[in-house]
Design an enzyme around this catalytic site. Structure first.
Site, PDB file in Angstrom:
ATOM      1  N   LYS A 128       1.256  -1.451  -0.203  1.00 34.76           N
ATOM      2  CA  LYS A 128      -0.422   0.371   0.175  1.00 34.76           C
ATOM      3  C   LYS A 128       1.305   1.072  -0.091  1.00 34.76           C
ATOM      4  CE  LYS A 128      -3.973   2.505   2.818  1.00 34.76           C
ATOM      5  NZ  LYS A 128      -4.702   2.377   3.544  1.00 34.76           N
ATOM      6  N   HIS A 141      -7.699 -29.842 -31.461  1.00 39.30           N
ATOM      7  CA  HIS A 141      -8.619 -29.250 -31.999  1.00 39.30           C
ATOM      8  C   HIS A 141      -9.623 -29.501 -30.667  1.00 39.30           C
ATOM      9  CE1 HIS A 141      -6.961 -26.539 -35.114  1.00 39.30           C
ATOM     10  NE2 HIS A 141      -7.346 -27.527 -35.488  1.00 39.30           N
TER      11      HIS A 141
END
Length: 534
Positions: free
Chosen positions: A149, A286
């Site tokens: 922070k 695929h």
């Protein structure tokens, strides 16, 4: 919501004077501690980390010397103190913050290097409930978040790479830049988020909460991909805390960097091949299997899998459930293959693959357990779906024979094989199989009849390619992953040569479908279990 204070702009450069270090894994600690000390940085630490630094012959201050409080409650309380968090959160150029720090004797902390308690490893290794609880870090995440922070002044490192970036900056310039501190802060918040996700997910499991009110997913970047499914999409690959054998934890022995589609297809192939006890081979193209077979050994299984659809197999992904030998490698490399994934490969096999520089060879430390529970995620706009992994496995005892003709033992074996494959084929799915070999696969169609027709075309072409003068589907079992809503799909299967059918059942027209099967002399079994895959 707190109003944004009117703080002075954060400085671009901060020359660190104090670092707080607390590590569970002390790999690299000595070199880093020496580098920081050499840069004039005071070292502050706790417990075992402090003792290790002192053993290196380096000066190190105990956190207790800063706070005036000893470590207590079995180490649960040591850094949760205003002197620590004030040193991390204080905005040094804000007059009120500086005054408070001076009034209370709070010195700034410019670098935080923290390796959190090994909660994930504790759970992974089978540690019990109490062991897991004690390995939930409290002070560590709090310090990481405080430092992140206040990134305007504090550089936070949560792993070896991050502290390496800090050292590079000190060696180059004697200071950390604001840009670096921001990047480290983002990395720090991601680490605590993933850590909390691991803890919350584990705890939900402990109380049998399958759908907690809040759900988080945490992952660690394994690879930045060149692109996603298509070149205009970005892509990245993350590992979660799940230690399921497969592509995420495989060793890439050789070949080009894996792509998004390679990873997805390798996962699909490996999950399917793990379903079989006999030597087995799966070829995926695929996301769908285009050939699956078992055999006396891997070479035979591969040859039989390839027979199903040699056209689609070109450029596919191959998975096997046994370590690869030289003969297996020579057979596989006869056609172009993108990826091979296996639970091992001997040196002779590796030498054969090495001649194919672009082929990716992935070696895993085992096979995934098809029965092991787990979760599957899928994103949707504004959210994501979560479901349990499909661990369904049908046995002969689970079958309900619904036709006048009962299937033979060989037909039952074919039906179960076909249904296992259908579980891994995109819906709507139809699979023809005989003697432990897929004959034709129809995947991803909007209606089941078309899937049956496509599978029949594949089977006919496979038979022609093999020189049989007949379809591979003749005498086969037909599996449907969901019920036949009409008799037309079943009739297509019969026309293709199927003599037995396995399907979940449950349609309002079941009687019509059963009657059609009886009229054609086909044996049919209901599983009572649907295995959709979308």
């Amino acid at each position: 919501m707190p109003a944004a204070p009117d703080f002075p702009p954060a400085p671009d450069r901060v020359t660190p004077r104090r670092a707080l270090i607390s590590l569970s894994d002390k790999t690299g600690l000595e070199a880093t501690a020496r580098a920081l000390h050499g840069a004039g940085v005071e070292l502050v630490s706790t417990g075992g980390t402090r003792a290790a630094i002192a053993a290196f012959g380096l000066p190190v201050k105990d956190v207790a010397d800063l706070t005036g409080f000893p470590e207590m409650m079995d180490g649960r309380v040591k850094t949760l103190h205003p002197v620590v968090h004030g040193g991390l959160l204080g905005v040094r150029d804000a007059a009120e913050h500086k005054a408070a720090m001076d009034a209370h004797g709070i010195g700034p902390i410019d670098i935080v290097w923290i390796d959190l308690y090994p909660f994930e490893k504790t759970v992974e290794s089978g540690g019990g409930f109490e062991a897991a609880i004690e390995n939930i870090d409290i002070g560590g995440p709090a310090m990481i978040r405080s430092g992140a922070k206040n990134h305007g002044y504090v550089a936070v490192a949560v792993d070896a790479d991050a502290i390496g970036l800090v050292l590079e900056a000190l060696q180059a310039d004697g200071a950390t830049s604001l840009e670096l501190r921001k990047r480290l802060a983002a990395r720090a918040f991601a680490r605590t988020a993933a850590y909390d996700a691991a803890v919350s997910g584990w705890f939900a499991g402990q109380v049998d909460d399958a759908a907690p009110v809040r759900k988080s997913i945490g992952g660690t970047l394994a690879q930045t991909l060149r692109y996603g499914e298509n070149p205009h999409q970005t892509g990245a690959f993350y590992r979660t805390g799940e230690r399921r054998p497969g592509v995420a934890h495989a060793e890439q022995v050789q070949g080009k960097e894996l792509g998004y589609n390679n990873i997805a297809d390798a996962d699909a192939a490996y999950e399917l091949v793990a379903e079989f006890e006999r030597p087995a081979c799966v070829i995926v193209k695929h996301a769908n299997p285009c050939g699956v077979a078992v055999g006396g050994d891997l070479s035979e299984a591969y040859a039989r899998a390839l027979e199903c659809d040699p056209v689609s197999a070109f450029g596919g992904v191959i998975a096997v459930n046994r370590p690869l030998g030289e003969a297996d490698a020579r057979a596989i490399t006869e056609i172009f293959t993108e990826v091979v994934i296996a639970p091992g490969a001997d040196e002779a096999a590796r030498a054969v693959f090495a001649a194919k520089k672009n082929l990716r060879l992935l070696i895993t430390d085992g096979l995934p357990d098809p029965h092991a529970p787990g979760e599957v995620f899928r994103s949707v706009a504004g959210g994501f779906l979560v479901q349990s992994r499909d661990v369904a496995r049908i046995t002969p005892a689970d079958l309900k024979i619904v036709t006048k003709r009962r299937p033979t033992p060989a037909e039952i074996e074919d039906m179960l094989f076909a249904f296992t494959v259908a579980k891994h084929v995109k819906s709507n799915a139809i699979v023809y199989a005989r003697d432990g070999q897929t004959a034709g696969i129809g995947a991803g169609q909007m209606n089941r009849r078309d899937s049956a027709r496509i599978a029949a075309i594949r089977a006919r072409e496979a038979g022609e390619a093999k020189g049989l003068g007949r379809s591979l589907a003749e005498g086969s079992a037909c599996a449907s992953e969901a019920f036949f809503p009409f008799a037309d799909g079943l009739l297509e299967a019969v026309a293709a040569g199927a003599t037995s059918v396995i399907q979940p059942g449950g349609s309002i027209r079941d009687e019509e479908v059963i009657a059609a099967a009886d009229e054609k002399g086909v044996a049919m079994a209901f599983t009572g279990v649907r295995v959709f895959r979308h």
